[in-house]
Design a protein around this motif. Structure first.
Motif, PDB file in Angstrom:
ATOM      1  N   ALA A 268       1.203  10.686  -4.036  1.00 41.56           N
ATOM      2  CA  ALA A 268       0.152  11.156  -3.119  1.00 41.56           C
ATOM      3  C   ALA A 268       0.764  12.004  -2.006  1.00 41.56           C
TER       4      ALA A 268
ATOM      5  N   VAL B 111      -5.310   0.755   2.859  1.00 44.26           N
ATOM      6  CA  VAL B 111      -5.672   1.376   1.583  1.00 44.26           C
ATOM      7  C   VAL B 111      -6.496   0.412   0.731  1.00 44.26           C
TER       8      VAL B 111
ATOM      9  N   GLN C 227     -10.636   6.043   8.366  1.00 47.92           N
ATOM     10  CA  GLN C 227      -9.520   5.741   9.254  1.00 47.92           C
ATOM     11  C   GLN C 227      -9.616   4.314   9.773  1.00 47.92           C
TER      12      GLN C 227
ATOM     13  N   GLU D 146      -3.327  11.253   2.489  1.00 53.15           N
ATOM     14  CA  GLU D 146      -4.274  10.143   2.380  1.00 53.15           C
ATOM     15  C   GLU D 146      -5.676  10.637   2.636  1.00 53.15           C
ATOM     16  N   SER D 147      -6.655   9.867   2.181  1.00 56.27           N
ATOM     17  CA  SER D 147      -8.016  10.182   2.590  1.00 56.27           C
ATOM     18  C   SER D 147      -8.739   8.874   2.822  1.00 56.27           C
TER      19      SER D 147
ATOM     20  N   LEU E  70       0.555   4.510  -2.880  1.00 56.81           N
ATOM     21  CA  LEU E  70       0.413   5.942  -2.628  1.00 56.81           C
ATOM     22  C   LEU E  70       1.610   6.693  -3.198  1.00 56.81           C
TER      23      LEU E  70
ATOM     24  N   ARG F 276     -10.042   0.051   1.863  1.00 58.33           N
ATOM     25  CA  ARG F 276     -10.886   1.204   1.513  1.00 58.33           C
ATOM     26  C   ARG F 276     -11.315   1.121   0.059  1.00 58.33           C
TER      27      ARG F 276
ATOM     28  N   GLU G 144       0.795  -1.218   0.000  1.00 58.23           N
ATOM     29  CA  GLU G 144       0.000   0.000   0.000  1.00 58.23           C
ATOM     30  C   GLU G 144       0.826   1.265   0.000  1.00 58.23           C
ATOM     31  N   GLN G 145       1.969   1.275   0.668  1.00 54.97           N
ATOM     32  CA  GLN G 145       2.761   2.516   0.631  1.00 54.97           C
ATOM     33  C   GLN G 145       3.224   2.799  -0.794  1.00 54.97           C
TER      34      GLN G 145
END
Ligand code: BES
Ligand code: MN
Ligand code: MN
Length: 474
Positions: free
Chosen positions: A290, A301, A297, A293-294, A285, A304, A281-282
């Motif tokens: 990026a 990633v 919480q 993040e959005s 982004l 979501r 996931e890192q």
């Protein structure tokens, strides 16, 4: 645990693999010819390109062993429909869905090569539509031709449906499906999704739905001098920003009453399988630069994007956007809002809930008009159906690595309709994460083209052993 491919199929699949090793270069050239045809379904000026692309796809399908192939009218852009039903009643029928239309190319200056010249560079075919979704059309043609060259008969009945409006919401397709009584199948295989990587083949188990809204907010009869009225009247751009900001709460959840009511919890087995696929996931982004993040919480990633619904602003406009300054208070502000949905959310219901919340938020400050735009339902499939197991075995054979189970955050607008009207859906896509679909410099991996064709060959062979789901047809 997926069964290994029946050994009866192995010898033939190996023979086809050798054929593909010798001929995939030819198919790549055919793909380049298709990429050169600008088939941007959203562009009203693209009509001739749409028809030319449809005719080229039809010619390729005929050449691949589907002589019964037509370019059919829909009221919108044509679809290409081919069928081959000579495997007999005892064998299943697979409907393969693809699309020949592509996204607009955007700004030419953002591309490192012209978008419709099909440039080959460093093992990549660069061009709009090379990956999404023209590549998979030629992968299928190569696989079918290979099977025809090695051993002759196709062991399954096949329908190939190539949409010309997928990137624009597949608006004409439901009526077209209604008008055709001959699209009976046991399984729908949608070849339009991505895998994590060439060394991480993946079986996609779900796509999200969509619900879109166009919003126009008004605070004044007309723009007014910002020195004379600024500070005294409501500014449409500012009110819209406040309204939009209020659509999420401080935990990143969508703050629309009822929005999550129908969200079906993902079962533990699927959650575990998705976690085991361990998307980096890192990197996801970082790759896109990026800055922040959005989203909700406490979720990773991929959780979501794969398992949760979202609401985003995808376009917004207000006031003076030309060069220089214009000191006026804008009277009108517009926003395009796009939600991604998961099972069992309904696009019309969600659009209604969001519209109602927008009206509440604007009440007393602005007039607001909200118009629903695109809408499509989400699709989720079982990881343990015979078709999914056949797909797992086929990816494993084609790529030499057992595929991981993933979901897709994107949408295939017609998928739920195909599942409802024709047969259960299986996602049989071969895109690669990072191929820049919808973006400048979209590319297709030349090596992946051949591996995907190999996996398709094994899938088509083993699909012959799938149970016939269809009720007996006449
Ligand atoms: N092939 C994509 C679906 C997809 C998206 C697969 C992301 C893999 C990753 C499809 O062509 C697509 O772009 N769908 C649109 C539908 C929209 C226009 C209604 C999407 O998801 O935005
Ligand atoms: Mn696509
Ligand atoms: Mn697309």
């Amino acid at each position: 645990v997926a069964a290994l491919p029946a050994s009866a199929h192995l010898a033939r699949a190996e023979e086809v693999r050798d054929w593909l090793a010798a001929h995939s270069g030819d198919y790549l050239e055919r793909l380049r010819a298709l990429v050169r045809v600008r088939s941007v379904s959203a562009d009203p000026a693209a009509g001739p390109g749409m028809r030319a692309a449809a005719e080229l796809v039809a010619a390729e399908l005929r050449d691949a062993g589907l002589p019964d192939c037509e370019v059919a009218e829909t009221g919108g852009h044509p679809v290409v429909l081919a069928a081959r039903r000579d495997a007999g009643q005892a064998r299943p029928t697979i409907l393969v869905y693809l699309h020949y239309d592509v996204q607009p190319e955007g700004e030419l200056a953002d591309w490192s090569v012209p978008p419709f010249e099909a440039v080959l560079r460093d093992g990549r075919l660069i061009g709009r539509g090379s990956a999404d979704d023209k590549g998979p059309i030629l992968m299928l043609c190569a696989a079918l031709r290979g099977l025809a060259e090695c051993g002759g008969d196709l062991p399954v009945n096949l329908i190939v449906l190539v949409d010309g409006e997928e990137e624009n919401g597949s608006r004409s397709l439901p009526a077209f499906l209604d008008s055709r009584g001959d699209l009976d199948a046991d399984l729908v295989a949608i070849s339009d999704t991505s895998m994590l990587g060439i060394d991480r083949p993946s079986l996609v188990l779900a796509t999200r739905g969509t619900a879109g809204l166009e919003v126009e907010l008004r605070t004044l009869d007309h723009d007014v001098h910002s020195g004379k009225y600024g500070g005294a009247v409501a500014n449409a751009a500012v009110v819209l920003a406040e309204v939009v900001a209020a659509l999420h709460d401080e935990n990143g959840r969508v703050a629309v009453p009822g929005f999550y009511d129908r969200v079906r919890p993902v079962d533990e087995a699927t959650l575990a399988a998705l976690a085991a696929s361990d998307p980096p996931e890192q990197d996801w982004l970082r790759e896109v630069g990026a800055r922040g993040e959005s989203g909700e919480q406490g979720l990773r990633v991929h959780q979501r994007v794969w398992t949760r619904p979202t609401l985003d602003v995808v376009g917004t406009w207000s006031g003076h956007t030309g060069p220089g300054m214009k000191t006026a208070i804008p009277a009108v502000a517009t926003a395009k809002i796009s939600c991604r949905l998961v099972a069992d959310q309904d696009p019309d219901e969600i659009a209604g809930l969001v519209a109602a919340q927008l009206r509440r938020l604007a009440a007393g400050r602005a007039e607001i008009s909200v118009r629903p735009s695109h809408g499509s339902r989400p699709v989720a499939c079982a990881p343990d159906s015979p078709a999914a197991e056949a797909a797992v075995a086929a990816y494993e054979w084609g790529y030499g690595t057992r595929p991981v189970l993933i979901r897709e955050g994107g949408s295939i607008p017609i998928a739920a309709t195909l599942a409802e009207r024709i047969a259960p859906v299986l996602f049989l896509g071969f895109g690669l994460h990072g191929q820049q679909e919808h973006a400048p410099d979209e590319w297709l991996s030349v090596r992946n083209f051949e591996l995907a064709a190999n996996a398709l060959v094994m899938f088509l062979l083993s699909a012959a052993d799938l149970p016939r789901a269809r009720t007996a047809s006449t």
